[in-house]
Design a protein around this motif. Structure first.
Motif, PDB file in Angstrom:
ATOM      1  N   TYR A 265       0.839  -1.209   0.000  1.00 25.00           N
ATOM      2  CA  TYR A 265       0.000   0.000   0.000  1.00 25.00           C
ATOM      3  C   TYR A 265       0.869   1.253   0.000  1.00 25.00           C
ATOM      4  O   TYR A 265       0.674   2.155  -0.808  1.00 25.00           O
TER       5      TYR A 265
ATOM      6  N   LYS B 214       1.366   8.815  -6.150  1.00 19.37           N
ATOM      7  CA  LYS B 214       1.518  10.234  -5.795  1.00 19.37           C
ATOM      8  C   LYS B 214       2.577  10.900  -6.673  1.00 19.37           C
ATOM      9  O   LYS B 214       2.384  12.018  -7.150  1.00 19.37           O
TER      10      LYS B 214
ATOM     11  N   GLY C 173      -7.142   8.178  -2.549  1.00 17.34           N
ATOM     12  CA  GLY C 173      -6.218   7.399  -1.727  1.00 17.34           C
ATOM     13  C   GLY C 173      -4.935   8.154  -1.429  1.00 17.34           C
ATOM     14  O   GLY C 173      -4.391   8.082  -0.325  1.00 17.34           O
ATOM     15  N   VAL C 174      -4.462   8.922  -2.405  1.00 18.53           N
ATOM     16  CA  VAL C 174      -3.238   9.706  -2.232  1.00 18.53           C
ATOM     17  C   VAL C 174      -3.509  10.946  -1.370  1.00 18.53           C
ATOM     18  O   VAL C 174      -2.680  11.355  -0.565  1.00 18.53           O
TER      19      VAL C 174
ATOM     20  N   ARG D 277       1.081   3.845  -2.998  1.00 12.43           N
ATOM     21  CA  ARG D 277       0.655   5.223  -2.729  1.00 12.43           C
ATOM     22  C   ARG D 277       1.762   6.204  -3.139  1.00 12.43           C
ATOM     23  O   ARG D 277       1.499   7.219  -3.778  1.00 12.43           O
TER      24      ARG D 277
ATOM     25  N   PRO E  16      -4.567   5.309   5.317  1.00 14.19           N
ATOM     26  CA  PRO E  16      -4.863   4.321   4.274  1.00 14.19           C
ATOM     27  C   PRO E  16      -6.374   4.125   4.105  1.00 14.19           C
ATOM     28  O   PRO E  16      -7.116   4.123   5.079  1.00 14.19           O
TER      29      PRO E  16
END
Length: 193
Positions: A4, A12, A51-52, A8, A57
């Motif tokens: 994750y 990003k 999510g970013v 991420r 999380p």
């Protein structure tokens, strides 16, 4: 480093400069406890972008078909996604979503269930209201304000958690609760345009 965090960071580093992602309202995001994060849906990139942008999380429901895609199907569980069958009467997905919230994690939802072709906010499905009523998670509205155009600013705005007490007090059903959540997302879009 887990998958994750790696994914991420990778996402990003690609999306943030490309879409000049600007995040607002992080101070509204609860630092702990279950969070039901509800956002409008304008593009396939919404889940990675939210999510970013989120400071914690996020677990997302992803349509079941995606888990059958080679490679992607292997990556999705590692980035906290779990399958849902279209039509939201998928009991297993509902149970899994509630479990995420009860364990004090963040569940990300796009209540409209499908992307808006016009950018206007559509009607939300009862699933968001179901999770809001069946858990004691904080319900945080989120607005993605586009468009997704390279090197044009894309904004992700988190609003203050919605006060669920009056909603529970009035014994509203899941659909009415979703309508209230969608109203909060709509207000964020209007106030930050």
């Amino acid at each position: 480093m887990n998958l994750y965090s790696f994914a991420r960071g990778l996402v990003k580093s690609i999306l943030s400069p490309l879409y000049r992602i600007q995040v607002e309202g992080l101070e509204h995001f609860p630092k702990e406890g279950g969070v039901l994060l509800c956002s409008n849906h304008i593009d396939n990139l919404d889940p990675p972008v939210v999510g970013v942008a989120a400071p914690r999380p996020v677990s997302f429901m992803a349509k079941e078909e995606l888990f059958n895609v080679p490679i992607l199907g292997k990556i999705l569980p590692g980035i906290h996604a779990f399958p849902v069958r279209r039509g939201m009467s998928d009991r297993e997905a509902l149970r899994k979503g509630l479990k995420v919230l009860k364990e004090g994690e963040v569940l990300g939802l796009f209540p409209e269930g499908t992307r808006s072709k016009t950018g206007e906010i559509g009607k939300g499905l009862a699933g968001a209201g179901f999770f809001a009523l069946r858990s004691d998670a904080h319900v945080v509205p989120c607005a993605i304000i586009g468009p997704y155009k390279p090197f044009r600013k894309l904004r992700v705005v988190f609003g203050p958690p919605i006060d669920m007490d009056p909603i529970r007090g009035q014994k509203m059903n899941a659909e009415q609760t979703t309508d209230i959540i969608m109203g909060h997302i709509s207000d964020l879009m209007k106030n930050h345009h």
